[in-house]
Design a protein around this motif. Structure first.
Motif, PDB file in Angstrom:
ATOM      1  N   GLU A  16      -2.907 -69.161 -27.185  1.00  0.00           N
ATOM      2  CA  GLU A  16      -3.291 -70.443 -26.586  1.00  0.00           C
ATOM      3  C   GLU A  16      -3.810 -70.263 -25.155  1.00  0.00           C
ATOM      4  O   GLU A  16      -4.686 -70.996 -24.703  1.00  0.00           O
ATOM      5  CB  GLU A  16      -2.143 -71.449 -26.612  1.00  0.00           C
ATOM      6  CG  GLU A  16      -0.937 -71.099 -25.778  1.00  0.00           C
ATOM      7  CD  GLU A  16       0.086 -70.199 -26.476  1.00  0.00           C
ATOM      8  OE1 GLU A  16       1.112 -69.917 -25.853  1.00  0.00           O
ATOM      9  OE2 GLU A  16      -0.143 -69.779 -27.617  1.00  0.00           O
ATOM     10  N   TYR A  17      -3.288 -69.253 -24.454  1.00  0.00           N
ATOM     11  CA  TYR A  17      -3.754 -69.003 -23.094  1.00  0.00           C
ATOM     12  C   TYR A  17      -5.174 -68.441 -23.094  1.00  0.00           C
ATOM     13  O   TYR A  17      -5.970 -68.751 -22.204  1.00  0.00           O
ATOM     14  CB  TYR A  17      -2.802 -68.086 -22.347  1.00  0.00           C
ATOM     15  CG  TYR A  17      -1.433 -68.694 -22.191  1.00  0.00           C
ATOM     16  CD1 TYR A  17      -1.264 -69.880 -21.481  1.00  0.00           C
ATOM     17  CD2 TYR A  17      -0.309 -68.124 -22.767  1.00  0.00           C
ATOM     18  CE1 TYR A  17      -0.022 -70.464 -21.342  1.00  0.00           C
ATOM     19  CE2 TYR A  17       0.940 -68.703 -22.632  1.00  0.00           C
ATOM     20  CZ  TYR A  17       1.076 -69.876 -21.924  1.00  0.00           C
ATOM     21  OH  TYR A  17       2.309 -70.447 -21.790  1.00  0.00           O
ATOM     22  N   ILE A  30      -7.457 -71.367 -23.639  1.00  0.00           N
ATOM     23  CA  ILE A  30      -7.581 -72.152 -22.403  1.00  0.00           C
ATOM     24  C   ILE A  30      -8.524 -71.449 -21.436  1.00  0.00           C
ATOM     25  O   ILE A  30      -9.392 -72.082 -20.820  1.00  0.00           O
ATOM     26  CB  ILE A  30      -6.200 -72.401 -21.776  1.00  0.00           C
ATOM     27  CG1 ILE A  30      -5.407 -73.373 -22.643  1.00  0.00           C
ATOM     28  CG2 ILE A  30      -6.327 -72.926 -20.352  1.00  0.00           C
ATOM     29  CD1 ILE A  30      -3.941 -73.491 -22.274  1.00  0.00           C
ATOM     30  N   LYS A  80     -12.084 -71.880 -22.603  1.00  0.00           N
ATOM     31  CA  LYS A  80     -12.538 -73.252 -22.366  1.00  0.00           C
ATOM     32  C   LYS A  80     -12.889 -73.471 -20.903  1.00  0.00           C
ATOM     33  O   LYS A  80     -13.902 -74.087 -20.571  1.00  0.00           O
ATOM     34  CB  LYS A  80     -11.458 -74.262 -22.787  1.00  0.00           C
ATOM     35  CG  LYS A  80     -11.337 -74.463 -24.269  1.00  0.00           C
ATOM     36  CD  LYS A  80     -10.259 -75.489 -24.576  1.00  0.00           C
ATOM     37  CE  LYS A  80     -10.043 -75.650 -26.059  1.00  0.00           C
ATOM     38  NZ  LYS A  80      -8.981 -76.626 -26.350  1.00  0.00           N
ATOM     39  N   VAL A  90      -7.757 -79.116 -18.737  1.00  0.00           N
ATOM     40  CA  VAL A  90      -7.606 -78.045 -19.722  1.00  0.00           C
ATOM     41  C   VAL A  90      -6.497 -77.083 -19.302  1.00  0.00           C
ATOM     42  O   VAL A  90      -5.798 -76.525 -20.144  1.00  0.00           O
ATOM     43  CB  VAL A  90      -8.950 -77.303 -19.907  1.00  0.00           C
ATOM     44  CG1 VAL A  90      -8.778 -76.023 -20.688  1.00  0.00           C
ATOM     45  CG2 VAL A  90      -9.961 -78.202 -20.604  1.00  0.00           C
ATOM     46  N   SER A  91      -6.306 -76.910 -18.003  1.00  0.00           N
ATOM     47  CA  SER A  91      -5.334 -75.925 -17.516  1.00  0.00           C
ATOM     48  C   SER A  91      -3.898 -76.441 -17.468  1.00  0.00           C
ATOM     49  O   SER A  91      -2.989 -75.677 -17.150  1.00  0.00           O
ATOM     50  CB  SER A  91      -5.746 -75.439 -16.127  1.00  0.00           C
ATOM     51  OG  SER A  91      -5.592 -76.472 -15.172  1.00  0.00           O
TER      52      SER A  91
END
Length: 126
Positions: A64-65, A68, A71, A109-110
């Motif tokens: 998932e990181y 991110i 993105k 997003v972060s």
């Protein structure tokens, strides 16, 4: 990179010639050339994504990181591209607003990363 540099210089001359005829032609050439250069840049992203995935596997960070991060990089590049086009077209106010929205989007997003960081710090303080 040499191809891109030559293409960039050619685009500058073409834009100058088109702009001497009509300003709108220069903007159209700039937008078209920018899209062409962006597509060329995107084609090299596959190797970058593969390298980031290797790094992610070697340090054991969750997928998932990585998502991110990608993105955020995408938002940054797209924002910079659109802001540059707006400024070249003489729309500095619109460029400033797009820049602000891009920064806000990156912040949104972060949030999962920020949340995980704050949880980790909170656990360390206990």
């Amino acid at each position: 990179m040499i191809k891109i540099a030559v293409l960039g210089i050619s685009i500058i001359f073409l834009t100058m010639m088109a702009g001497s005829i009509k300003r709108e032609y220069a903007i159209a050439v700039t937008v078209g050339a920018t899209v062409l250069l962006a597509l060329y840049g995107v084609s090299s992203l596959k190797s970058i994504i593969e390298r980031i995935a290797e790094l992610q596997e070697s340090i054991g960070v969750g997928e998932e990181y990585l998502t991110i991060l990608l993105k955020m990089v995408g938002i940054a590049y797209l924002t910079q591209l659109v802001v540059s086009i707006c400024r070249d077209a003489g729309n500095g106010a619109v460029a400033a607003q797009i820049n602000m929205v891009g920064k806000i989007s990156m912040l949104l997003v972060s949030f999962p990363v920020l949340e995980a960081l704050l949880k980790t710090v909170g656990e360390m303080l206990r």
